[in-house]
Enzyme design. Structure first.
Site, PDB file in Angstrom:
ATOM      1  CB  CYS A   1       7.567  -3.845  19.357  1.00 56.49           C
ATOM      2  SG  CYS A   1       6.774  -2.268  18.989  1.00 56.49           S
TER       3      CYS A   1
ATOM      4  CG  HIS B   1     -13.717   3.571  -0.637  1.00 56.02           C
ATOM      5  ND1 HIS B   1     -13.851   4.924  -0.460  1.00 56.02           N
ATOM      6  CD2 HIS B   1     -12.795   3.408  -1.634  1.00 56.02           C
ATOM      7  CE1 HIS B   1     -13.063   5.559  -1.315  1.00 56.02           C
ATOM      8  NE2 HIS B   1     -12.416   4.664  -2.039  1.00 56.02           N
TER       9      HIS B   1
END
Length: 635
Positions: free
Chosen positions: A404, A543
């Site tokens: 890729c 988070h």
């Protein structure tokens, strides 16, 4: 459209691969061989159901992840179409076109709806389970349309088929020429499908109507075979003779190297009729020879037609099919005489053109091309490719090489044989073992050069370079590259609504103090990596996650605002620091209801923290599904 047709042609190889088994069983059971009706019935089970096999194979081949759900959708599409359409007009017979159309619809609908999300009370029917449902609905509508639109098309196809079948040797010759000429594009499978499986009709002893040149020949139609016979001299004699000509014309010092390869692919063509290894060995090196080969194929088809030869195959025109179907053929010995003549013609024409025009067939390449890279010769990339192949377990362990933007994507026999330490010693930035047979090696934006060199080396068995101890140069354009993100390589990380960064209710993010980016109002509960890279930070409170892409871009995904105060509640980390990830890998599992109730905002900024002098351009906005490609680019 051209690319799409190529995909269909490639997908057709799945169902076509069933034909050798069908032909073998059907033929062995005939009275002139073993006379076992059980075997014939087993083979007929495949031949008589080619349309649904095509539907399954094409849908499977078109699916972006080759999932069995697409194959089921293709089968459902075919059953709905063929059952519904005859209630409108019972004379309709779409043949394998029904299978092809069903496979295309099933495959495309799978790619569109495989990850669809439904309300909670209908969640069981979401995702891949939804695909057969929407496929059935779509094909019901199409059946209604085709019930009235197909009869004129059927009349046109039958008329075209009658014209070609009755056009004499020129029609047969034109088909042979186009069959070979379209091979490099993969579109020859499309024309083959029409001729082999749809043109012409024959009613067998049981009263069943059979369509297509191969089916009719195997079921005993005495008129079938003209579109197949002329291939035998080409595949059994012509192309092997071309291999001999290329060997004779090769440079003396190269004959030993290419002799074994040419003998192997020549014998394969003679025995099985599989010709692509020969044709691809010269079609790009010497296009003129390939045009000559296509013309000679057309001539062979015309001559076989003129001599009233009727022979056929279930797979391809090699010696196996020649012998297997000998009892069904008319004038089959003529093909052997033709083959000897064709072989002589191929040898002298190929040898003359190669020598006279100095064509670069195998064994005649220029010296700077022999090591697979004309720019660097036998150093730099070539040496690095040699070491990379060895670190991957050697050429015997490598099955396919692809790449890729930044990574080698390889299929290997055993991932445990891959040596990560050696890969990094010779320039790799990281290794990901996806499973036992698939690995990815992070190289950087110059991966294309290394992949091409590796493919060239693997074709030759990875011989040891002459100057193995020479210093390994950097790959071209590897140093001091600008940090870029190609739009097709960046995906939506979570279901949600894209908003401008300026609308994020936090000045630190909104005023781009940490860098440019965008915001997401998430509606999904799973955060995925938007790009290939490495996890450089997993905050203790889970988070936020930092990712460095393979091109050096540093990316921060901060879920919600002031969520650090939740001390990890509502988050489940699915990756760890230092882990290589690829686009689509799950990073965080979110308890969205908890976050909405306890955080000031669930708006999730996605920030690029190290872009200097480059522009971030958003290509999409509004609600987007996770996995949507090309939502932004960095220039």
């Amino acid at each position: 459209m051209f690319s799409f047709l190529q995909k269909i042609g490639k997908s057709l190889m799945f169902p076509i691969a069933t034909l050798p088994a069908a032909a073998l069983l059907l033929r062995l059971g005939q009275d002139d061989l073993f006379g076992i009706p059980f075997l014939s019935a087993a083979g007929a089970g495949i031949i008589d159901n080619l349309a649904i096999i095509f539907a399954i194979g094409i849908a499977f081949g078109l699916a972006h992840d080759s999932n069995g759900g697409a194959a089921l959708a293709g089968a459902v599409a075919y059953l709905v179409l063929t059952s519904a359409i005859v209630t409108i007009n019972e004379s309709i017979n779409m043949g394998v076109f029904a299978g092809i159309l069903s496979g295309i619809v099933g495959g495309l609908l799978y790619n569109k709806f495989y990850n669809v999300k439904l309300p909670t009370w209908l969640a069981f029917f979401g995702g891949r389970r939804f695909v057969p449902i929407v496929t059935a609905a779509t094909m019901t509508v199409l059946a209604g349309i085709l019930g009235y639109a197909w009869p004129p098309v059927q009349d046109l196809i039958d008329g075209a088929g009658d014209w070609i079948l009755n056009a004499g040797m020129f029609g047969v010759g034109a088909y042979g020429f186009l069959n070979r000429l379209l091979l490099p594009t993969g579109l020859h499978h499309v024309i083959n499908t029409i001729v082999w499986f749809d043109f012409g009709t024959f009613t067998d002893a049981t009263g069943e109507v059979v369509r297509g040149e191969i089916n009719r020949f195997l079921k005993g139609d005495p008129t079938a075979g003209p579109f197949l016979s002329g291939f035998f001299p080409i595949m059994m004699f012509g192309l092997p003779a071309a291999c001999l000509a290329m060997y004779a014309a090769a440079k003396k010092e190269r004959k030993a190297l290419i002799g074994g390869m040419l003998f192997s692919i020549g014998f394969t063509s003679f025995l099985t009729g599989i010709t692509e290894p020969i044709e691809f060995s010269f079609m790009f090196l010497s296009p003129l020879l390939y045009v000559v080969h296509a013309l000679l194929t057309g001539v062979s088809m015309m001559v076989a037609y003129a001599l009233d030869v009727h022979h056929g195959f279930g797979f391809s025109a090699g010696a196996i099919d020649y012998v297997l179907n000998y009892g069904l053929a008319q004038n089959p010995l003529v093909l052997l005489v033709m083959g000897l003549v064709v072989g002589v013609i191929y040898f002298f024409i190929f040898y003359f053109l190669i020598i006279k025009l100095d064509l670069k067939t195998p064994g005649r390449e220029d010296e700077d091309e022999e090591n697979g890279n004309a720019d660097t010769g036998n150093n730099g990339i070539d040496i690095r490719a040699y070491h990379t192949i060895n670190a991957l377990g050697g050429s015997d362990n490598i099955q396919t090489v692809d790449y890729c933007t930044t990574r080698l994507r390889l299929t290997v026999k055993d991932a445990d044989k891959v040596n990560e330490k050696e890969l990094k010693r010779h320039g790799a930035m990281g290794l990901m073992k996806v499973n036992k047979t698939n690995v990815q090696v992070v190289i950087g934006t110059a991966v294309e050069f290394l992949a091409d060199a590796m493919k060239s080396r693997l074709a030759k068995g990875n011989p040891t370079p002459e100057n193995l101890d020479a210093p390994i140069e950097k790959l071209p354009a590897e140093a001091d590259l600008p940090k870029v993100i190609i739009d097709k390589d960046f995906f939506m990380p979570i279901d949600g609504k894209i908003i401008p960064l300026a609308e994020v209710p936090d000045d630190v993010f909104a005023k781009e103090m940490m860098g440019p980016g965008f915001g997401i109002i998430p509606s999904g509960n799973m955060l995925h990596s938007p790009i290939d890279g490495k996890v450089v930070t997993v905050f203790p409170t889970k988070h936020a996650i930092g990712i460095q892409t393979d091109t050096g871009v540093e990316l921060l995904i901060h879920v919600g605002l002031d969520t650090v105060k939740l001390k990890g509640e509502g988050f489940e980390a699915l990756v760890e620091q230092g882990q290589l990830v690829q686009a689509g890998d799950a990073l965080l599992k979110l308890d969205l209801a908890y976050l909405e109730a306890n955080a000031p905002s669930i708006v999730t900024p996605v920030i690029f923290t190290n872009l200097t002098g480059q522009k971030l351009q958003m290509l999409k906005d509004g609600n987007q599904k996770q996995g949507t490609a090309s939502i932004l680019k960095v220039e």
